[in-house]
Write a protein that holds these residues in place. Structure first.
Motif, short mmCIF file in Angstrom:
data_model
loop_
_atom_site.label_atom_id
_atom_site.label_comp_id
_atom_site.label_asym_id
_atom_site.label_seq_id
_atom_site.Cartn_x
_atom_site.Cartn_y
_atom_site.Cartn_z
N LEU A 1 75.16 40.43 55.06
CA LEU A 1 74.62 39.57 54.01
C LEU A 1 75.64 38.54 53.58
O LEU A 1 75.35 37.34 53.47
CB LEU A 1 74.19 40.43 52.82
CG LEU A 1 73.64 39.71 51.61
CD1 LEU A 1 72.45 38.85 51.98
CD2 LEU A 1 73.25 40.72 50.53
N GLU B 1 59.46 37.42 61.24
CA GLU B 1 60.62 38.16 60.78
C GLU B 1 61.38 37.39 59.71
O GLU B 1 61.95 37.99 58.80
CB GLU B 1 61.53 38.51 61.97
CG GLU B 1 62.28 39.80 61.77
CD GLU B 1 63.01 40.24 63.02
OE1 GLU B 1 63.99 40.98 62.87
OE2 GLU B 1 62.61 39.85 64.13
N VAL B 2 61.38 36.06 59.85
CA VAL B 2 62.03 35.25 58.81
C VAL B 2 61.30 35.42 57.49
O VAL B 2 61.93 35.54 56.43
CB VAL B 2 62.06 33.76 59.22
CG1 VAL B 2 62.42 32.89 58.03
CG2 VAL B 2 63.07 33.55 60.33
N LEU C 1 62.28 38.66 56.05
CA LEU C 1 63.63 38.55 55.50
C LEU C 1 63.58 37.92 54.12
O LEU C 1 64.17 38.41 53.15
CB LEU C 1 64.46 37.67 56.45
CG LEU C 1 65.96 37.80 56.42
CD1 LEU C 1 66.38 39.20 56.77
CD2 LEU C 1 66.59 36.80 57.40
N ARG C 2 62.84 36.82 54.03
CA ARG C 2 62.72 36.11 52.77
C ARG C 2 62.13 37.01 51.69
O ARG C 2 62.64 37.09 50.57
CB ARG C 2 61.81 34.89 52.96
CG ARG C 2 61.81 33.92 51.78
CD ARG C 2 60.68 32.91 51.92
NE ARG C 2 59.47 33.41 51.31
CZ ARG C 2 59.03 33.02 50.12
NH1 ARG C 2 59.69 32.10 49.44
NH2 ARG C 2 57.94 33.53 49.61
N GLY D 1 62.04 40.29 51.54
CA GLY D 1 62.96 41.35 51.17
C GLY D 1 64.05 40.85 50.25
O GLY D 1 64.34 41.46 49.21
N LEU D 2 64.62 39.72 50.59
CA LEU D 2 65.70 39.17 49.76
C LEU D 2 65.21 38.79 48.38
O LEU D 2 65.90 38.99 47.38
CB LEU D 2 66.32 37.94 50.45
CG LEU D 2 67.17 38.25 51.68
CD1 LEU D 2 67.55 36.97 52.41
CD2 LEU D 2 68.43 39.02 51.27
N LEU D 3 63.98 38.26 48.33
CA LEU D 3 63.43 37.86 47.04
C LEU D 3 63.26 39.07 46.12
O LEU D 3 63.45 38.95 44.91
CB LEU D 3 62.09 37.17 47.21
CG LEU D 3 62.18 35.68 47.50
CD1 LEU D 3 60.78 35.10 47.68
CD2 LEU D 3 62.90 34.97 46.35
N ARG D 4 62.93 40.20 46.70
CA ARG D 4 62.74 41.39 45.87
C ARG D 4 64.07 41.97 45.43
O ARG D 4 64.14 42.73 44.46
CB ARG D 4 61.89 42.42 46.61
CG ARG D 4 60.43 41.93 46.72
CD ARG D 4 59.64 42.72 47.73
NE ARG D 4 59.59 44.14 47.40
CZ ARG D 4 59.17 45.08 48.25
NH1 ARG D 4 58.79 44.73 49.46
NH2 ARG D 4 59.14 46.32 47.88
N ILE D 5 65.12 41.63 46.15
CA ILE D 5 66.46 42.09 45.78
C ILE D 5 67.09 41.19 44.75
O ILE D 5 67.71 41.64 43.79
CB ILE D 5 67.37 42.10 47.04
CG1 ILE D 5 67.07 43.31 47.90
CG2 ILE D 5 68.82 42.05 46.63
CD1 ILE D 5 67.83 43.28 49.20
N ALA D 6 66.97 39.87 44.99
CA ALA D 6 67.72 38.89 44.21
C ALA D 6 67.07 38.70 42.85
O ALA D 6 65.91 38.36 42.75
CB ALA D 6 67.77 37.57 44.96
N PRO D 7 67.83 38.95 41.80
CA PRO D 7 67.32 38.75 40.46
C PRO D 7 67.47 37.28 40.10
O PRO D 7 68.22 36.55 40.74
CB PRO D 7 68.29 39.57 39.62
CG PRO D 7 69.59 39.44 40.36
CD PRO D 7 69.25 39.31 41.80
N TYR D 8 66.76 36.85 39.11
CA TYR D 8 66.98 35.51 38.62
C TYR D 8 68.17 35.54 37.68
O TYR D 8 68.68 36.59 37.35
CB TYR D 8 65.72 34.99 37.91
CG TYR D 8 64.55 34.95 38.86
CD1 TYR D 8 64.69 34.31 40.09
CD2 TYR D 8 63.35 35.57 38.56
CE1 TYR D 8 63.64 34.28 40.99
CE2 TYR D 8 62.30 35.55 39.46
CZ TYR D 8 62.45 34.91 40.67
OH TYR D 8 61.42 34.88 41.55
#
Lengths: 142, 142
Positions: free
Chosen positions: B7, B121-122, B125-126, B128-135
DNA sequence: CCATATAGTCAAGTAGCTTGACCACTTTGG
DNA sequence: CCAAAGTGGTCAAGCTACTTGACTATATGG
């Protein structure tokens, strides 16, 4: 929100969490950049010049960074076995402890994501990122 | 290689590519940090204090950053419509051009990944990352 | 209205790099 | 084998992007 923004946000979040975890485990006075140095030193050490190349900085900058981690007891400079000009920078026991602490913190952060996403999706994320990320010197994310 | 390392490597790579793309489009003298400032200023501007909070730095630091982008013609300080103490920092036409250039560069990098991974897959990826990344405020990745 | 809080700036200090100069040792090639 | 060029490291000085501290101007709430 775009993929690129999400990626950068996730990376920033991860860095922060690793750093907090390392501090919580009792290792202070370190910045995230040191973690990348530790990672390069861990398997057998490296010279200052190699470290600088890995971190994307001059050998002088790397030497100053090594000064810091030596002063704090995380690493030491040894004579290089094959080259009398060079010195091999190796982690001390404390340095290896700190490296383990960083790995644990990273694993903790990833585990928290696994609760959000599920194991399978985390593995998919990892595989996708691995196919994107090239090897080579570390680049500052900004 | 672990997820966390992948990452961080991907984020560093992306930042580098966006920056190169922006330079290639003729916008010089900017650092990656400016991109995050532009992103915050783009929709309607912001005050120096708001910008500092967003970038995770002091208002004095943010003010110096604004000095720079004003001097280079990317933004301007206007009186704030509701508060005579404050100033609203808004992008100039050139600043908006530069923001578009950065978006194009980011899209290019993501498009390159899509060739490696495939569209589906992109997207995964997007998501998954969105659910991880907080605002919230931007954190330096290291 | 007055006390306190907030927006912004100015000035000085600091951290983490860089560049330039240099010495010690190594490698290369005639 | 030795001179010349290359490489590893350090020292010193300088620079840049911040920080902290002090201050002014305006806003807000009792």
């Amino acid at each position: 929100m775009a993929l690129s923004a999400a990626l950068l946000a996730a990376a920033g979040e991860l860095t922060q969490r690793i750093h907090e975890g390392v501090v919580a485990r009792g290792f202070e006075g370190l910045r995230p950049a040191h973690g990348f140095a530790f990672a390069r030193l861990a398997p057998g050490g490296a010279t200052v010049t190699e470290l600088g190349a890995h971190l994307g900085m001059t050998k002088q900058g790397a030497s100053q960074l090594v000064d810091e981690i030596v002063r704090r007891g995380y690493a030491e400079r040894r004579p290089h076995p094959d080259d009398a000009r060079a010195r091999l920078i190796v982690l001390t026991e404390r340095g290896r402890d700190c490296t383990r602490a960083a790995e644990e913190s990273a694993a903790e952060a990833v585990a928290a994501w696994a609760e959000l996403l599920g194991e399978g999706e985390v593995r998919a994320l990892r595989d996708g990122l691995l196919r994107i990320a090239p090897y080579g010197p570390i680049r500052p994310a900004w």
